[in-house]
Design a protein around this motif. Structure first.
Motif, PDB file in Angstrom:
ATOM      1  N   UNK B  58       0.409  -0.788   0.096  1.00 44.89           N
ATOM      2  CA  UNK B  58      -0.101   0.475  -0.122  1.00 44.89           C
ATOM      3  C   UNK B  58       1.037   1.474  -0.019  1.00 44.89           C
ATOM      4  N   UNK B  59       1.871   1.583   0.614  1.00 44.78           N
ATOM      5  CA  UNK B  59       2.719   2.849   0.509  1.00 44.78           C
ATOM      6  C   UNK B  59       3.349   2.516  -0.440  1.00 44.78           C
ATOM      7  N   UNK B  60       3.200   1.984  -1.695  1.00 45.11           N
ATOM      8  CA  UNK B  60       4.233   1.704  -3.073  1.00 45.11           C
ATOM      9  C   UNK B  60       3.377   3.309  -4.322  1.00 45.11           C
ATOM     10  N   UNK B  61       4.129   3.816  -3.740  1.00 49.74           N
ATOM     11  CA  UNK B  61       3.628   5.596  -4.329  1.00 49.74           C
ATOM     12  C   UNK B  61       2.308   5.076  -5.945  1.00 49.74           C
ATOM     13  N   UNK B  62       3.079   4.360  -6.624  1.00 45.47           N
ATOM     14  CA  UNK B  62       2.518   4.666  -7.842  1.00 45.47           C
ATOM     15  C   UNK B  62       2.567   3.200  -8.745  1.00 45.47           C
ATOM     16  N   UNK B  63       2.589   2.691  -9.892  1.00 44.13           N
ATOM     17  CA  UNK B  63       2.522   1.531 -10.966  1.00 44.13           C
ATOM     18  C   UNK B  63       3.756   1.771 -11.183  1.00 44.13           C
ATOM     19  N   UNK B  64       4.321   2.780 -11.599  1.00 49.14           N
ATOM     20  CA  UNK B  64       5.640   2.493 -12.075  1.00 49.14           C
ATOM     21  C   UNK B  64       6.691   2.296 -11.015  1.00 49.14           C
ATOM     22  N   UNK B  65       6.534   2.199  -9.798  1.00 49.90           N
ATOM     23  CA  UNK B  65       7.113   0.961  -9.171  1.00 49.90           C
ATOM     24  C   UNK B  65       6.933  -0.642  -8.706  1.00 49.90           C
ATOM     25  N   UNK B  66       7.757  -1.048  -8.759  1.00 48.65           N
ATOM     26  CA  UNK B  66       7.543  -2.262  -8.903  1.00 48.65           C
ATOM     27  C   UNK B  66       8.812  -2.778  -7.826  1.00 48.65           C
ATOM     28  N   UNK B  67       7.633  -4.128  -6.789  1.00 50.46           N
ATOM     29  CA  UNK B  67       9.140  -5.553  -6.412  1.00 50.46           C
ATOM     30  C   UNK B  67       8.428  -6.885  -6.373  1.00 50.46           C
ATOM     31  N   UNK B  68       9.767  -6.995  -6.349  1.00 49.68           N
ATOM     32  CA  UNK B  68      10.310  -8.712  -6.647  1.00 49.68           C
ATOM     33  C   UNK B  68      10.597  -9.342  -5.177  1.00 49.68           C
ATOM     34  N   UNK B  69      10.115 -10.145  -4.969  1.00 49.28           N
ATOM     35  CA  UNK B  69      11.898 -11.074  -4.173  1.00 49.28           C
ATOM     36  C   UNK B  69      11.803 -12.460  -4.743  1.00 49.28           C
ATOM     37  N   UNK B  70      12.525 -13.331  -5.539  1.00 50.45           N
ATOM     38  CA  UNK B  70      12.904 -14.573  -6.258  1.00 50.45           C
ATOM     39  C   UNK B  70      13.077 -15.409  -5.708  1.00 50.45           C
ATOM     40  N   UNK B  71      13.889 -14.911  -4.614  1.00 45.25           N
ATOM     41  CA  UNK B  71      14.153 -16.189  -3.519  1.00 45.25           C
ATOM     42  C   UNK B  71      14.830 -14.786  -2.224  1.00 45.25           C
ATOM     43  N   UNK B  72      14.914 -16.141  -1.282  1.00 45.20           N
ATOM     44  CA  UNK B  72      14.978 -15.644   0.443  1.00 45.20           C
ATOM     45  C   UNK B  72      16.161 -14.183   0.356  1.00 45.20           C
ATOM     46  N   UNK B  73      16.893 -14.489  -0.882  1.00 43.41           N
ATOM     47  CA  UNK B  73      18.275 -13.889  -0.879  1.00 43.41           C
ATOM     48  C   UNK B  73      18.386 -12.378  -2.070  1.00 43.41           C
ATOM     49  N   UNK B  74      17.359 -12.210  -2.414  1.00 44.34           N
ATOM     50  CA  UNK B  74      17.354 -11.122  -3.063  1.00 44.34           C
ATOM     51  C   UNK B  74      15.870 -10.649  -3.552  1.00 44.34           C
ATOM     52  N   UNK B  75      16.228  -8.938  -3.380  1.00 38.75           N
ATOM     53  CA  UNK B  75      14.824  -8.193  -3.791  1.00 38.75           C
ATOM     54  C   UNK B  75      15.150  -7.229  -4.638  1.00 38.75           C
ATOM     55  N   UNK B  76      14.150  -6.678  -6.112  1.00 39.96           N
ATOM     56  CA  UNK B  76      14.257  -6.038  -6.334  1.00 39.96           C
ATOM     57  C   UNK B  76      13.116  -5.036  -6.183  1.00 39.96           C
ATOM     58  N   UNK B  77      13.928  -3.878  -6.049  1.00 43.21           N
ATOM     59  CA  UNK B  77      12.903  -2.326  -6.379  1.00 43.21           C
ATOM     60  C   UNK B  77      13.062  -1.755  -7.957  1.00 43.21           C
ATOM     61  N   UNK B  78      11.687  -1.561  -8.472  1.00 48.69           N
ATOM     62  CA  UNK B  78      12.211  -1.230 -10.403  1.00 48.69           C
ATOM     63  C   UNK B  78      11.160   0.091 -10.166  1.00 48.69           C
ATOM     64  N   UNK B  79      12.182   1.002 -10.826  1.00 49.06           N
ATOM     65  CA  UNK B  79      10.539   2.494 -11.199  1.00 49.06           C
ATOM     66  C   UNK B  79      10.651   2.335 -12.657  1.00 49.06           C
ATOM     67  N   UNK B  80       9.695   2.381 -12.729  1.00 44.54           N
ATOM     68  CA  UNK B  80       9.930   2.012 -14.812  1.00 44.54           C
ATOM     69  C   UNK B  80       8.718   2.907 -15.101  1.00 44.54           C
ATOM     70  N   UNK B  81       8.171   4.446 -16.031  1.00 44.11           N
ATOM     71  CA  UNK B  81       9.585   5.021 -16.055  1.00 44.11           C
ATOM     72  C   UNK B  81       9.903   5.388 -14.749  1.00 44.11           C
ATOM     73  N   UNK B  82      11.441   6.248 -14.897  1.00 41.61           N
ATOM     74  CA  UNK B  82      12.035   7.214 -13.551  1.00 41.61           C
ATOM     75  C   UNK B  82      11.176   8.395 -13.695  1.00 41.61           C
ATOM     76  N   UNK B  83      11.385   9.244 -13.001  1.00 42.59           N
ATOM     77  CA  UNK B  83      10.982  10.606 -12.577  1.00 42.59           C
ATOM     78  C   UNK B  83      11.368  10.930 -11.975  1.00 42.59           C
ATOM     79  N   UNK B  84      11.790  12.880 -11.667  1.00 43.12           N
ATOM     80  CA  UNK B  84      12.968  13.901 -10.679  1.00 43.12           C
ATOM     81  C   UNK B  84      11.588  13.592  -9.592  1.00 43.12           C
TER      82      UNK B  84
END
Lengths: 111, 114
Positions: B58-84
Motif C-alpha cells: 500500500x505504500x508503493x506510490x504509483x504503478x511505476x514502482x514494482x518490487x519482487x523477491x524471487x528467493x530468500x536472498x534477493x529482492x529488487x525494487x524497480x522504477x519504470x519510467x523514473x521521474x525527478x
C-alpha cells in the motif's frame, strides 16, 4: 492508522549532559517500540528497543521508557559524547509487523 | 556477520529510464522491507515481504514502482519510467520475522533522477 509524533526535531546539548527525545503514538495495539540512530550516509541502526510488556529498559548510557496508558515512550542518553551526534528515530510496530517512524530528532553534542 | 547489502550505493540517471535497486537480506531473515527517505516525507514504508511473498504494497506510490523477491536472498525494487520526484534514498531492511522483531537496515541507495 497509526501515527507517531516525535519531539524535538533538533536538540543541542553540551558533552556530558543528558539528552531526552519523546515520542507519542496513536494506536493502542502497538506493541513494539525500537529506536534507531542514523549517521550521515548510513542506514538507520537499531540502538535499543522495548516491548509493550516492559516499562523501562537500559543499555549502558541509553535507556528507554514506555507509558502505555499515555501512549508515549522516550529515549534517554546520559553522559553524551560527540559521537552521539546523529539523527534519532523512534518507531512503533502495528499489527502485521509494519513499523511507523517518527519524524526524527537531529542531536548535536558540542564538545 | 554480513548485514543487509544494497546495490548500487548511488545511481544517477535521466528521467524516463528504468531504475533497478537490489537488496540482499541478512541470511536467515524471513521478512524484507523497502523504504524511501526524503527530507519532506521522512522514512516511508513502500512494500514488505514475508517468506518471499508480498504482504502489503500500500505504500508503493504509483504503478511505476514494482518490487519482487524471487528467493530468500534477493529482492529488487524497480522504477519504470523514473521521474525527478523519485529522487530519494531507498533503504532495504530485513528481520527474522514479522511482529516484535528488530529490522536491520542496509546503507541505502541514493537515487538522483535528472
Amino acid at each position: 492508522g497509526e501515527n507517531v509524533e516525535q519531539h524535538p526535531s533538533t536538540l543541542s546539548v553540551q558533552e556530558g549532559d543528558s539528552a531526552v527525545i519523546k515520542c507519542t503514538y496513536s494506536d493502542s495495539a502497538s506493541n513494539y517500540f525500537p529506536w534507531y540512530k542514523q549517521e550521515l550516509g548510513k542506514g538507520p541502526q537499531l540502538i535499543i528497543d522495548i516491548r509493550s510488556n516492559v516499562g523501562e529498559k537500559k543499555d549502558q548510557r541509553i535507556a528507554v521508557t514506555l507509558n502505555k496508558t499515555a501512549k508515549h515512550f522516550s529515549l534517554h542518553i546520559t553522559e553524551t559524547q560527540p559521537e552521539d551526534s546523529a539523527v534519532y528515530f523512534c518507531a512503533a510496530s502495528i499489527q502485521g509487523g509494519k513499523l511507523i517512524f517518527g519524524q526524527g530528532t537531529e542531536l548535536s553534542v558540542k564538545p | 556477520d554480513a548485514g543487509v547489502i544494497q546495490s548500487p550505493r548511488h545511481e544517477v540517471t535521466e528521467m524516463g529510464q528504468e531504475v533497478t535497486l537490489r537488496c540482499k537480506p541478512i541470511s536467515g531473515h524471513n521478512s524484507l522491507f523497502w523504504y524511501r527517505q526524503t527530507m519532506m516525507r521522512g522514512l516511508e514504508l513502500l512494500i514488505y515481504f514475508n517468506n518471499n511473498v508480498p504482504i502489503d504494497d500500500s505504500g508503493m506510490p504509483e504503478d511505476r514502482f514494482s518490487a519482487k523477491m524471487p528467493n530468500a536472498s534477493f529482492s529488487t525494487l524497480k522504477i519504470q519510467p523514473s521521474e525527478p520526484r523519485d529522487s530519494a534514498v531507498y533503504f532495504c531492511a530485513s528481520s527474522l520475522a514479522l511482529g516484535k522483531q528488530p529490522q536491520h537496515f542496509g546503507d541505502g541507495t541514493r537515487l538522483s533522477i535528472l
